[in-house]
Design a protein around this motif. Structure first.
Motif, mmCIF file in Angstrom:
data_model
loop_
_atom_site.group_PDB
_atom_site.id
_atom_site.type_symbol
_atom_site.label_atom_id
_atom_site.label_comp_id
_atom_site.label_asym_id
_atom_site.label_seq_id
_atom_site.Cartn_x
_atom_site.Cartn_y
_atom_site.Cartn_z
ATOM 1 N N PHE A 111 0.853 -1.134 0.010
ATOM 2 C CA PHE A 111 -0.174 0.076 0.112
ATOM 3 C C PHE A 111 0.808 1.390 -0.064
ATOM 4 C CE2 PHE A 111 -3.004 -2.849 1.868
ATOM 5 C CZ PHE A 111 -4.077 -2.779 1.269
ATOM 6 N N ASP A 112 0.802 2.260 -1.119
ATOM 7 C CA ASP A 112 1.294 3.371 -0.895
ATOM 8 C C ASP A 112 0.473 4.670 -0.476
ATOM 9 O OD1 ASP A 112 -0.072 3.497 -3.181
ATOM 10 O OD2 ASP A 112 1.360 4.152 -4.478
ATOM 11 N N SER A 113 -1.004 3.984 -0.315
ATOM 12 C CA SER A 113 -1.665 5.250 0.150
ATOM 13 C C SER A 113 -3.371 4.559 0.697
ATOM 14 C CB SER A 113 -2.132 6.085 -0.951
ATOM 15 O OG SER A 113 -2.936 5.488 -1.956
ATOM 16 N N ILE A 114 -3.932 5.118 1.223
ATOM 17 C CA ILE A 114 -5.237 4.593 1.631
ATOM 18 C C ILE A 114 -6.409 5.136 0.918
ATOM 19 C CG2 ILE A 114 -6.771 4.147 3.744
ATOM 20 C CD1 ILE A 114 -4.111 4.020 5.408
ATOM 21 N N VAL A 115 -7.186 4.721 0.312
ATOM 22 C CA VAL A 115 -8.431 5.407 -0.428
ATOM 23 C C VAL A 115 -9.760 5.032 0.245
ATOM 24 C CG1 VAL A 115 -9.331 5.802 -2.578
ATOM 25 C CG2 VAL A 115 -6.836 5.274 -2.502
ATOM 26 N N PHE A 116 -10.344 5.882 0.684
ATOM 27 C CA PHE A 116 -11.713 5.779 1.066
ATOM 28 C C PHE A 116 -12.666 6.029 -0.033
ATOM 29 C CE2 PHE A 116 -9.594 6.770 4.864
ATOM 30 C CZ PHE A 116 -10.066 5.694 6.040
ATOM 31 N N ASN A 117 -13.584 5.126 -0.391
ATOM 32 C CA ASN A 117 -14.571 5.567 -1.492
ATOM 33 C C ASN A 117 -15.747 6.403 -0.945
ATOM 34 O OD1 ASN A 117 -16.481 3.571 -0.581
ATOM 35 N ND2 ASN A 117 -15.471 2.096 -1.156
ATOM 36 N N SER A 123 -11.022 1.088 -0.450
ATOM 37 C CA SER A 123 -10.855 0.789 -1.775
ATOM 38 C C SER A 123 -9.375 -0.049 -1.706
ATOM 39 C CB SER A 123 -10.676 1.615 -2.817
ATOM 40 O OG SER A 123 -12.096 2.558 -2.891
ATOM 41 N N ALA A 124 -9.872 -1.501 -1.401
ATOM 42 C CA ALA A 124 -8.581 -2.240 -1.258
ATOM 43 C C ALA A 124 -9.035 -3.843 -1.383
ATOM 44 C CB ALA A 124 -7.578 -2.277 -0.262
ATOM 45 N N ALA A 125 -7.943 -4.691 -1.963
ATOM 46 C CA ALA A 125 -8.533 -6.034 -1.850
ATOM 47 C C ALA A 125 -8.348 -6.727 -0.481
ATOM 48 C CB ALA A 125 -7.793 -6.925 -2.510
ATOM 49 N N VAL A 126 -7.618 -6.334 0.418
ATOM 50 C CA VAL A 126 -7.609 -6.591 1.835
ATOM 51 C C VAL A 126 -7.498 -5.518 2.789
ATOM 52 C CG1 VAL A 126 -6.189 -8.818 1.220
ATOM 53 C CG2 VAL A 126 -5.160 -6.724 1.766
ATOM 54 N N SER A 127 -7.766 -5.737 3.689
ATOM 55 C CA SER A 127 -7.744 -4.546 4.897
ATOM 56 C C SER A 127 -6.296 -4.151 5.336
ATOM 57 C CB SER A 127 -8.503 -4.907 6.205
ATOM 58 O OG SER A 127 -9.586 -5.331 5.891
ATOM 59 N N PRO A 128 -6.034 -2.746 5.026
ATOM 60 C CA PRO A 128 -4.400 -2.437 5.361
ATOM 61 C C PRO A 128 -4.499 -2.287 6.818
ATOM 62 C CG PRO A 128 -5.785 -0.722 4.207
ATOM 63 C CD PRO A 128 -6.795 -1.963 4.334
ATOM 64 N N VAL A 129 -3.269 -2.648 7.355
ATOM 65 C CA VAL A 129 -3.022 -2.643 8.897
ATOM 66 C C VAL A 129 -1.926 -1.459 8.939
ATOM 67 C CG1 VAL A 129 -2.355 -3.931 10.792
ATOM 68 C CG2 VAL A 129 -3.666 -4.904 9.130
ATOM 69 N N ARG A 139 0.891 -0.218 18.459
ATOM 70 C CA ARG A 139 -0.299 -0.071 18.532
ATOM 71 C C ARG A 139 -0.533 -0.575 17.104
ATOM 72 N NH1 ARG A 139 -1.513 3.701 22.506
ATOM 73 N NH2 ARG A 139 -0.289 3.042 24.355
ATOM 74 N N THR A 140 -1.639 -1.200 16.763
ATOM 75 C CA THR A 140 -2.142 -1.494 15.339
ATOM 76 C C THR A 140 -3.477 -0.868 15.322
ATOM 77 O OG1 THR A 140 -3.007 -3.770 16.020
ATOM 78 C CG2 THR A 140 -0.983 -3.654 15.219
ATOM 79 N N ILE A 141 -3.706 -0.487 14.015
ATOM 80 C CA ILE A 141 -4.991 0.095 13.625
ATOM 81 C C ILE A 141 -5.432 -0.754 12.105
ATOM 82 C CG2 ILE A 141 -6.107 2.111 12.463
ATOM 83 C CD1 ILE A 141 -4.057 3.757 14.224
ATOM 84 N N THR A 142 -6.545 -1.428 12.271
ATOM 85 C CA THR A 142 -6.919 -2.137 10.963
ATOM 86 C C THR A 142 -8.061 -1.471 10.507
ATOM 87 O OG1 THR A 142 -6.245 -4.183 12.151
ATOM 88 C CG2 THR A 142 -7.634 -4.236 10.235
ATOM 89 N N LEU A 143 -7.802 -0.970 8.961
ATOM 90 C CA LEU A 143 -8.748 -0.212 8.164
ATOM 91 C C LEU A 143 -9.597 -1.462 7.617
ATOM 92 C CD1 LEU A 143 -6.319 2.398 7.006
ATOM 93 C CD2 LEU A 143 -8.192 2.709 8.617
ATOM 94 N N CYS A 144 -10.809 -1.551 8.195
ATOM 95 C CA CYS A 144 -11.692 -2.646 7.563
ATOM 96 C C CYS A 144 -12.438 -2.235 6.278
ATOM 97 C CB CYS A 144 -13.006 -2.940 8.398
ATOM 98 S SG CYS A 144 -12.457 -3.692 10.200
ATOM 99 N N ARG A 148 -14.766 0.799 8.698
ATOM 100 C CA ARG A 148 -14.641 0.695 10.194
ATOM 101 C C ARG A 148 -13.095 0.829 10.541
ATOM 102 N NH1 ARG A 148 -14.484 -2.530 14.953
ATOM 103 N NH2 ARG A 148 -13.918 -4.459 13.707
ATOM 104 N N ILE A 149 -12.868 1.526 11.554
ATOM 105 C CA ILE A 149 -11.531 1.825 11.990
ATOM 106 C C ILE A 149 -11.180 1.020 13.176
ATOM 107 C CG2 ILE A 149 -9.625 2.961 12.555
ATOM 108 C CD1 ILE A 149 -11.034 5.243 10.759
ATOM 109 N N ALA A 150 -10.458 -0.155 13.368
ATOM 110 C CA ALA A 150 -10.448 -1.075 14.471
ATOM 111 C C ALA A 150 -8.934 -0.838 15.126
ATOM 112 C CB ALA A 150 -10.479 -2.582 14.246
ATOM 113 N N VAL A 151 -9.085 -0.513 16.192
ATOM 114 C CA VAL A 151 -7.654 -0.183 17.068
ATOM 115 C C VAL A 151 -7.440 -1.441 18.009
ATOM 116 C CG1 VAL A 151 -6.344 1.288 18.849
ATOM 117 C CG2 VAL A 151 -7.992 2.049 16.899
ATOM 118 N N GLY A 152 -6.252 -2.159 17.637
ATOM 119 C CA GLY A 152 -5.665 -3.076 18.250
ATOM 120 C C GLY A 152 -6.769 -4.428 18.208
#
Length: 156
Positions: A111-117, A123-129, A139-144, A148-152
């Motif tokens: 991932f070189d950027s995160i794109v919200f549609n 906009s991705a095939a897998v959730s960026p972390v 700390r980890t942040i998963t972008l569903c 949804r933004i999931a912390v930890g």
């Protein structure tokens, strides 16, 4: 009349210094960890605000909104920019300051950027972390994919 002395004996001073040294060795590491935790919490709060801002802007505008490193070398920890558009017609909406000194912020490889549609999803095939590390603080942040933004935690 008796002779009266005022002050401390050498033995009393040495005992006081020894007690002070013991207390300092207990307090300094705890204070250092507390300061690191406070910096990590502050950085994480700023990052979460920025991610939510980018997501809400995408929904409000009905167009994709991107989040990428501000630096050319793609170092996520040196500051981020939230923008809408592509190429030379980029409209920068907000610049996010760098994380605290000594902290590292990384994104899942590929991932070189995160794109919200326009629906607020990623906009991705897998959730960026995103991974944030400052000393012992991690700390980890998963972008569903649904936005949804999931912390930890992982996306459900």
């Amino acid at each position: 009349m008796g002779y009266c002395t005022k002050g401390f004996t050498l033995l009393e001073l040495l005992v006081a210094l020894a007690v002070s040294a013991i207390l300092l060795t207990l307090v300094v590491p705890a204070f250092s960890q507390m300061a690191q935790r406070a910096k990590a919490d502050s950085d994480l709060s700023e990052l979460l605000r920025s991610l939510n801002y980018a997501r809400l802007e995408a929904i409000e505008r009905g167009l994709p909104v991107h989040l990428r490193p501000e630096a050319v070398d793609a170092d996520w920890g040196r500051g981020l920019e939230i923008y809408q558009g592509e190429g030379p017609a980029t409209n920068v909406l907000r610049v996010v300051p760098a994380v605290s000194r000594g902290a590292r912020l990384t994104l899942t490889s590929g991932f070189d950027s995160i794109v919200f549609n326009a629906l607020g999803g990623v906009s991705a095939a897998v959730s960026p972390v995103m991974t944030y590390v400052l000393g012992e603080q991690r700390r980890t942040i998963t972008l569903c994919l649904n936005g949804r933004i999931a912390v930890g935690e992982e996306c459900k």
